[in-house]
Design a protein around this motif. Structure first.
Motif, PDB file in Angstrom:
ATOM      1  N   ALA A  65      -2.810   9.238 -16.193  1.00  0.00           N
ATOM      2  CA  ALA A  65      -1.769   9.414 -15.179  1.00  0.00           C
ATOM      3  C   ALA A  65      -1.548  10.881 -14.826  1.00  0.00           C
ATOM      4  N   ASP A  66      -1.359  11.122 -13.549  1.00  0.00           N
ATOM      5  CA  ASP A  66      -0.985  12.458 -13.076  1.00  0.00           C
ATOM      6  C   ASP A  66       0.520  12.652 -13.205  1.00  0.00           C
ATOM      7  N   TYR A  67       1.246  11.547 -13.074  1.00  0.00           N
ATOM      8  CA  TYR A  67       2.706  11.532 -13.176  1.00  0.00           C
ATOM      9  C   TYR A  67       3.098  10.393 -14.103  1.00  0.00           C
ATOM     10  N   VAL A  68       4.143  10.609 -14.895  1.00  0.00           N
ATOM     11  CA  VAL A  68       4.649   9.582 -15.791  1.00  0.00           C
ATOM     12  C   VAL A  68       6.152   9.468 -15.557  1.00  0.00           C
ATOM     13  N   SER A  69       6.608   8.282 -15.189  1.00  0.00           N
ATOM     14  CA  SER A  69       8.019   8.034 -14.934  1.00  0.00           C
ATOM     15  C   SER A  69       8.596   7.207 -16.080  1.00  0.00           C
ATOM     16  N   VAL A  70       9.620   7.736 -16.744  1.00  0.00           N
ATOM     17  CA  VAL A  70      10.246   7.048 -17.875  1.00  0.00           C
ATOM     18  C   VAL A  70      11.537   6.387 -17.389  1.00  0.00           C
ATOM     19  N   ASN A  71      11.585   5.071 -17.512  1.00  0.00           N
ATOM     20  CA  ASN A  71      12.712   4.282 -16.999  1.00  0.00           C
ATOM     21  C   ASN A  71      13.126   3.228 -18.011  1.00  0.00           C
ATOM     22  N   ILE A  72      13.370   3.657 -19.239  1.00  0.00           N
ATOM     23  CA  ILE A  72      13.727   2.706 -20.287  1.00  0.00           C
ATOM     24  C   ILE A  72      15.091   3.070 -20.869  1.00  0.00           C
ATOM     25  N   PRO A  73      15.781   2.094 -21.433  1.00  0.00           N
ATOM     26  CA  PRO A  73      17.100   2.386 -22.003  1.00  0.00           C
ATOM     27  C   PRO A  73      16.980   3.139 -23.322  1.00  0.00           C
ATOM     28  N   TYR A  74      18.025   3.892 -23.639  1.00  0.00           N
ATOM     29  CA  TYR A  74      18.089   4.545 -24.942  1.00  0.00           C
ATOM     30  C   TYR A  74      18.701   3.571 -25.929  1.00  0.00           C
ATOM     31  N   ILE A  75      17.975   3.339 -27.016  1.00  0.00           N
ATOM     32  CA  ILE A  75      18.477   2.499 -28.104  1.00  0.00           C
ATOM     33  C   ILE A  75      18.399   3.339 -29.366  1.00  0.00           C
ATOM     34  N   LYS A  76      19.538   3.520 -30.015  1.00  0.00           N
ATOM     35  CA  LYS A  76      19.606   4.361 -31.204  1.00  0.00           C
ATOM     36  C   LYS A  76      18.605   3.886 -32.253  1.00  0.00           C
ATOM     37  N   GLY A  77      17.925   4.844 -32.843  1.00  0.00           N
ATOM     38  CA  GLY A  77      16.925   4.543 -33.859  1.00  0.00           C
ATOM     39  C   GLY A  77      15.534   4.857 -33.350  1.00  0.00           C
ATOM     40  N   GLU A 134       0.500  17.152  -3.707  1.00  0.00           N
ATOM     41  CA  GLU A 134       0.363  15.926  -2.933  1.00  0.00           C
ATOM     42  C   GLU A 134       0.332  14.751  -3.906  1.00  0.00           C
ATOM     43  N   VAL A 135       0.983  13.662  -3.592  1.00  0.00           N
ATOM     44  CA  VAL A 135       1.011  12.527  -4.499  1.00  0.00           C
ATOM     45  C   VAL A 135       0.099  11.377  -4.064  1.00  0.00           C
ATOM     46  N   SER A 136      -0.281  11.340  -2.810  1.00  0.00           N
ATOM     47  CA  SER A 136      -1.154  10.275  -2.336  1.00  0.00           C
ATOM     48  C   SER A 136      -2.475  10.317  -3.098  1.00  0.00           C
ATOM     49  N   GLY A 137      -2.875   9.171  -3.625  1.00  0.00           N
ATOM     50  CA  GLY A 137      -4.119   9.091  -4.378  1.00  0.00           C
ATOM     51  C   GLY A 137      -3.977   9.448  -5.847  1.00  0.00           C
ATOM     52  N   LYS A 138      -2.834   9.969  -6.248  1.00  0.00           N
ATOM     53  CA  LYS A 138      -2.586  10.305  -7.658  1.00  0.00           C
ATOM     54  C   LYS A 138      -2.125   9.054  -8.394  1.00  0.00           C
ATOM     55  N   THR A 139      -2.208   9.101  -9.716  1.00  0.00           N
ATOM     56  CA  THR A 139      -1.826   7.957 -10.536  1.00  0.00           C
ATOM     57  C   THR A 139      -0.458   8.179 -11.167  1.00  0.00           C
ATOM     58  N   LYS A 161      -1.689   5.384  -6.983  1.00  0.00           N
ATOM     59  CA  LYS A 161      -2.238   4.341  -7.841  1.00  0.00           C
ATOM     60  C   LYS A 161      -1.219   4.121  -8.950  1.00  0.00           C
ATOM     61  N   LEU A 162      -1.101   2.889  -9.414  1.00  0.00           N
ATOM     62  CA  LEU A 162      -0.036   2.559 -10.361  1.00  0.00           C
ATOM     63  C   LEU A 162      -0.545   1.900 -11.627  1.00  0.00           C
TER      64      LEU A 162
END
Length: 144
Positions: A80-92, A19-24, A47-48
């Motif tokens: 955090a219970d969940y971690v969402s990665v939404n960043i661009p890939y930059i070489k290096g 269940e995700v409700s109430g999770k961070t 929760k965010l």
């Protein structure tokens, strides 16, 4: 009508999950996709906490009002219970101004042992060896 409801309830048992409700949810990268992810998660009752060193006023205005903005990736993921990665890939590497391996040992070691890492960006952002060790040490952790 009653038979259909019974069938639906019985069939739910075939599907497992958390269940995700109430999770961070920690949202790493608060651009267009990260902000949309945060809004959707808020709608699910999560929760965010977010992190984005380059957060613009324009992007900030699209975020849910109750999101907490962290000052580092480590502080964002620590509870955090969940971690969402939404960043661009930059070489290096991060030390070189890139994002290769930015989700590395310092970040992964500070995640909950049951955390689920959702990488919606590029695989190269995550240190695979450290992630494998993290997953091997926990029955509950996941990497998607």
């Amino acid at each position: 009508q009653g038979l259909a409801k019974e069938r639906v309830e019985k069939d739910k048992a075939m599907f497992g999950g958390r269940e995700v409700s109430g999770k961070t949810l920690a949202v790493i990268g608060l651009g267009h996709i990260g902000a949309a992810t945060a809004r959707d998660a808020a709608g699910l009752g999560m929760k965010l906490v977010g992190y984005d060193p380059g957060l613009t006023v324009e992007s900030a205005l699209t975020l849910p009002r109750d999101i907490a903005v962290a000052d580092s990736i480590v502080s964002a993921v620590s509870n955090a219970d969940y971690v969402s990665v939404n960043i661009p890939y930059i070489k290096g590497t991060p030390e070189e101004g890139g994002t290769h391996g930015i989700i590395g040992k310092d970040v992964i070691e500070n995640m909950k042992s049951s955390a689920v890492l959702l990488n919606f960006a590029r695989g190269e952002l995550v240190d695979s060896d450290v992630m494998k060790s993290f997953l091997d040490a926990s029955d509950d952790a996941r990497y998607v």
